[in-house]
Design a protein around this motif. Sequence first.
Motif, PDB file in Angstrom:
ATOM      1  N   ALA A   1       0.829  -1.203   0.000  1.00  0.00           N
ATOM      2  CA  ALA A   1       0.000   0.000   0.000  1.00  0.00           C
ATOM      3  C   ALA A   1       0.864   1.253   0.000  1.00  0.00           C
ATOM      4  CB  ALA A   1      -0.924   0.004   1.206  1.00  0.00           C
ATOM      5  N   GLU A   2       0.460   2.235  -0.787  1.00  0.00           N
ATOM      6  CA  GLU A   2       1.120   3.531  -0.846  1.00  0.00           C
ATOM      7  C   GLU A   2       0.071   4.631  -0.826  1.00  0.00           C
ATOM      8  OE1 GLU A   2       4.279   3.994  -0.765  1.00  0.00           O
ATOM      9  OE2 GLU A   2       5.090   2.003  -1.233  1.00  0.00           O
ATOM     10  N   PRO A   3       0.403   5.803  -0.264  1.00  0.00           N
ATOM     11  CA  PRO A   3      -0.545   6.920  -0.340  1.00  0.00           C
ATOM     12  C   PRO A   3      -0.822   7.289  -1.790  1.00  0.00           C
ATOM     13  CG  PRO A   3       1.221   7.370   1.240  1.00  0.00           C
ATOM     14  CD  PRO A   3       1.626   6.147   0.483  1.00  0.00           C
ATOM     15  N   ASP A   4      -2.070   7.626  -2.070  1.00  0.00           N
ATOM     16  CA  ASP A   4      -2.443   8.066  -3.415  1.00  0.00           C
ATOM     17  C   ASP A   4      -1.896   9.479  -3.625  1.00  0.00           C
ATOM     18  OD1 ASP A   4      -3.606   8.875  -5.770  1.00  0.00           O
ATOM     19  OD2 ASP A   4      -5.622   8.242  -5.238  1.00  0.00           O
TER      20      ASP A   4
ATOM     21  N   ALA B   1      -6.098   9.137   0.725  1.00  0.00           N
ATOM     22  CA  ALA B   1      -6.480   7.925   0.004  1.00  0.00           C
ATOM     23  C   ALA B   1      -5.268   7.013  -0.158  1.00  0.00           C
ATOM     24  CB  ALA B   1      -7.076   8.267  -1.353  1.00  0.00           C
ATOM     25  N   VAL B   2      -5.537   5.757  -0.475  1.00  0.00           N
ATOM     26  CA  VAL B   2      -4.500   4.738  -0.570  1.00  0.00           C
ATOM     27  C   VAL B   2      -4.691   3.933  -1.842  1.00  0.00           C
ATOM     28  CG1 VAL B   2      -3.586   2.621   0.496  1.00  0.00           C
ATOM     29  CG2 VAL B   2      -4.288   4.536   1.934  1.00  0.00           C
ATOM     30  N   ILE B   3      -3.581   3.574  -2.480  1.00  0.00           N
ATOM     31  CA  ILE B   3      -3.604   2.636  -3.595  1.00  0.00           C
ATOM     32  C   ILE B   3      -2.801   1.412  -3.174  1.00  0.00           C
ATOM     33  CG2 ILE B   3      -2.890   2.173  -5.971  1.00  0.00           C
ATOM     34  CD1 ILE B   3      -3.334   5.129  -6.549  1.00  0.00           C
ATOM     35  N   ALA B   4      -3.406   0.251  -3.250  1.00  0.00           N
ATOM     36  CA  ALA B   4      -2.738  -1.000  -2.897  1.00  0.00           C
ATOM     37  C   ALA B   4      -2.637  -1.883  -4.135  1.00  0.00           C
ATOM     38  CB  ALA B   4      -3.487  -1.729  -1.796  1.00  0.00           C
TER      39      ALA B   4
END
Length: 216
Positions: A174-177, A183-186
């Motif tokens: 997971a990384e911050p969007d 928000a997060v993008i995994a």
Amino acid sequence: MSAEVVAEKMRGEAVVGLTLEMTAYIEGRAAARETMAYQWMPAEVWARIRHRGRNSLGLPDAHGIPDLVPVARMRPGAVGRHNPRNAILANPVHDAHGEISALTVIDTNHPSLFDHALDHVPGMLQFEAARQIAMAAANASLGLDTNRMVMHQLEIAFEDFGEFELETIARAVAEPDPKEDGAVIAVIRITQGDKAIASGRVHLRVMPVDIWTMVQ
């Protein structure tokens, strides 16, 4: 709910697949949208494909349902759930590269994830494993409160059959969007052995602070 056929897959003059665009509405407002491409085949062709794939893994033609074994299930709150039975990940591992991995519990008696008999790990279970491992990664890697997080978007491609007899591992980084604060993008993978049976991305958003986020 509404479903619209937006494309057909043809073999000669026969329709063998569809692409659907579906929308779920709550009190007249669109709450979720999904685009799904799928196709069908004669039963004998299905059986031939399944037997060939299972035999290549050293498995017999007929599938078996392994007994449930004791595992350390993740807390429902850590994966964005309330009901313990709906927390389907167990035995989590956080490696040095920031990847979270966990065993997916295959409970064929679950009333919704297994609402009919199947000979493979269903897409619905893999959807939920992807959502939950993304939540776990946001929690463990970024320290975010998953009680206030929701899945905003899921992109997933099914690359192979998931077999009941093999361990199904959900993995996520997971990384911050960078385009949306909070928000997060995994990036997720569902694996059996060294092979990914599904892969994709989960986009998580944090719900605004509201008293209703405290209600179970």
